[in-house]
Every structure is written in structure tokens, then in C-alpha cells.
Design an enzyme around this catalytic site. Sequence first.
Site, PDB file in Angstrom:
ATOM      1  N   SER A 128       0.834  -1.206   0.000  1.00  0.00           N
ATOM      2  CA  SER A 128       0.000   0.000   0.000  1.00  0.00           C
ATOM      3  C   SER A 128       0.865   1.251   0.000  1.00  0.00           C
ATOM      4  O   SER A 128       1.973   1.261   0.545  1.00  0.00           O
ATOM      5  CB  SER A 128      -0.854  -0.014   1.271  1.00  0.00           C
ATOM      6  OG  SER A 128      -1.401   1.247   1.529  1.00  0.00           O
ATOM      7  N   TYR A 153      -1.836  -1.293  10.989  1.00  0.00           N
ATOM      8  CA  TYR A 153      -2.131  -1.754   9.628  1.00  0.00           C
ATOM      9  C   TYR A 153      -0.969  -1.418   8.689  1.00  0.00           C
ATOM     10  O   TYR A 153      -0.464  -2.277   7.969  1.00  0.00           O
ATOM     11  CB  TYR A 153      -3.434  -1.090   9.121  1.00  0.00           C
ATOM     12  CG  TYR A 153      -3.573  -1.124   7.623  1.00  0.00           C
ATOM     13  CD1 TYR A 153      -3.991  -2.280   6.974  1.00  0.00           C
ATOM     14  CD2 TYR A 153      -3.257  -0.010   6.841  1.00  0.00           C
ATOM     15  CE1 TYR A 153      -4.091  -2.321   5.588  1.00  0.00           C
ATOM     16  CE2 TYR A 153      -3.350  -0.043   5.464  1.00  0.00           C
ATOM     17  CZ  TYR A 153      -3.775  -1.195   4.841  1.00  0.00           C
ATOM     18  OH  TYR A 153      -3.855  -1.237   3.472  1.00  0.00           O
ATOM     19  N   LYS A 157       2.002  -3.805   6.538  1.00  0.00           N
ATOM     20  CA  LYS A 157       2.379  -3.736   5.116  1.00  0.00           C
ATOM     21  C   LYS A 157       3.901  -3.590   4.985  1.00  0.00           C
ATOM     22  O   LYS A 157       4.533  -4.257   4.164  1.00  0.00           O
ATOM     23  CB  LYS A 157       1.666  -2.566   4.423  1.00  0.00           C
ATOM     24  CG  LYS A 157       0.163  -2.745   4.305  1.00  0.00           C
ATOM     25  CD  LYS A 157      -0.210  -3.922   3.420  1.00  0.00           C
ATOM     26  CE  LYS A 157      -1.692  -4.192   3.354  1.00  0.00           C
ATOM     27  NZ  LYS A 157      -2.054  -5.482   2.746  1.00  0.00           N
TER      28      LYS A 157
END
Length: 342
Positions: A128, A153, A157
Site C-alpha cells: 500500500s 495496519y 504492510k
Amino acid sequence: MEAKKTVLISGGAGYIGSHTAVELIGAGYDVVVIDNLSNSEEASVEGVRRITGRDIPFEIVDTCDMAALRSVFAKYDFDTVIHFAAFKAVGESVAEPLKYYANNLVSFMNIVEMMKEFGRPNVLFSSSATVYGDAETLPVTELTPRKPATSPYGNTKQMAEDILRDCCAAYAGLYGIALRYFNPVGAHPSALIGELPRGVPNNLVPFVTQTAAGVRECLSIFGDDYDTPDGTCLRDYIDIVDLACAHVAAVRRMTEGKMEGKFEIFNVGTGHPVSVLELVTTFEKVNGLKLNYRMAPRRAGDVPAVWADTSRANEVLGWKAECSLEDTLRSAWEWEKRVRGL
Ligand code: UFG
């Protein structure tokens, strides 16, 4: 004739996974879909079957369950895995970090472990733009330094990218590509698959379409005092079908043995910044409706602006975003109308 290549898609019932399945099949690949349906519906696999006219193998499997994953590797003959299966709500990850670290990292390490055990070579990882954080230079290239993650989160990644890089360096037969997505939006032109957020959407476009459909009363635009042309945040909104096609290009690069190293990273965006206000007014214009919206305070954690330099994906993958924002926002509305029976 060369045998068809098969791709395992974890999280293939989800938003990006389902669209990628369609494009892979269109490009001549076979796919196997696994998903634990924790944030998706089996109906999207049915949508993929209807669009492609193919009976796609689908198994309800949690990639955190190593034994179940091992059975999938034993049962199907694929050489490439695209790993989409992950939790993705930034705010929830701040409130429940362990849930995110356990799910997103264990599932990915299990995939890599199985690749190793079964001697399967290619892993494509869903990364991302969040890994760039509040970047010092814009647009961001793949060489723009990553900033410390601002959410668990985002950290999953970054960590998964690093895990893949290290494993590709260590294990002779393993190759990896990480695609850094900017903001995926829109739906398949057939309106048979699209984004299906559960509860109140966190992301802009589902909130816009739900407001237009009367499911939400009013869209809040989070912040109109940023240092940007109209004061609202700038993002790079990439059409979901274009994004799916970037996966096909990356899979082709891997399966045709064209990678230059063992691990590569590509930005996947349009290369064009669009403001929140611009997106909202474009949505109104192309769909001929008025949206109920108001300016609201900034949302914690939002960066003012981020968009992609896509030169590397354009040149090396031979891929480029084709769809206009107008067409994307039309497809998003067609999908919402279908979901709501409007
Ligand atoms: N926004 C609003 N109102 C809303 C929802 C969003 O004004 O109701 C604004 C946000 O403030 C932001 C823009 O719309 O300026 C886009 O917001 P999204 O939530 O749709 O997307 P983000 O750019 O915040 O999130 C994306 C991905 C995440 C990723 C994050 C950080 O969806 O997975 O980028 O890079 F973590």
C-alpha cells in the site's frame, strides 16, 4: 501447446481479489480462489463466474490455518500466489493491534512457508501507499524512503514487504513482487462485482455512493484547510480494473521469468493527484446528481497529499492506468445502485 498457468488468489472473494481473478482469466490464466469470508461474500466469486463464464474452484480457507493451507497447496498445481487476504481498516488496527499483527503477518508467513515446502516460486504481495506515510517529495517513487508507519495496519504492510524481501534473498527458488496500491476505486463495468464494505465505510468512494443512494445522510469532507489547491486532501485514485490489470502484468513478469532480481516493488496508481472536493464534484457531474456533503474537521492520521510516480510500472511492467476518473465514478455508482436495487 504450453500448459495454462494457474494462480492461487488468497482473499479472492474480496474487492481487489475478485477483479484480479476476472482479468487473470481474461489473460489466459487459471485461478483458484481461497477466502475465509471474514470481510467478503461468496457472491463475488459467483460474480466472477458469471463475468468469465468459468467454473472457478473456490475453497473457504483461512490462510492463518497452516493445515488448511497445506491441503490447498497439495490439491492444486499452481506456481504463483497473489496474497490479498488481510485486514485493512486503519482505525481498527490502532484499537486492536494484535488482531492485525496476528492475522496479516501470520497469514503471509504461512503462504511463504508453503511456497518453500512445495517448491512454488512466485509470490505477489498486496502492499500500500501507506508505507510512504507523509512523504517529503511528491510524487513518490519506489525509492522514496518509507516513513515509520503511523498505524499497525501500515506496519503490517511494511513488515510483510520486508519479510518477502528477506525470504526471496534467502530461499533459492522464491521470487517476490510487492505492488504498492494507491486508492483503489470503482467497480467492474458489468456491475456484477464491486466493493462491499460492511458497516459504515471508512473510505471516500463507498461513503459517496452510499450517500447518493440514501443509505448515509451526509458525507463529511475531512479537512478543507490543508495546504493544497482547494484545501482538501490529494490522493491518487486508481480504477479497480486498471489495478487488476497491473496484477496480470506482474504475474506475467514472474511466470515468464523476466524479473531482474528476486524481489521487486512497483507503485500502482494513475500518477495524477485528485482532491476530495474534485472527486465529489466529478461524481455529481458524471452521474447527474447532487450529493449531500459538508466540510468537517481533519481526520486523525490523514496525510495532506500522496500520489504515485508510475514510471517504473509503465516502463518495466508495460502497464499503465487507462480508465478516466469519470468512468470510474460512473462504475462505482452503477455498482451501488445494483447493490441497493435502485
Ligand atoms: N475522506 C473524507 N470523508 C470520508 C472518507 C474519506 O473526506 O468519509 C477523505 C480522507 O480524509 C482522505 C480521502 O478522502 O483525504 C481518501 O480517504 P480514504 O479513506 O478513501 O483513503 P486513504 O487515502 O485514507 O486510505 C488509503 C487506503 C488505506 C491506506 C491509506 C494510507 O484505503 O488502505 O490510504 O495510505 F492505509
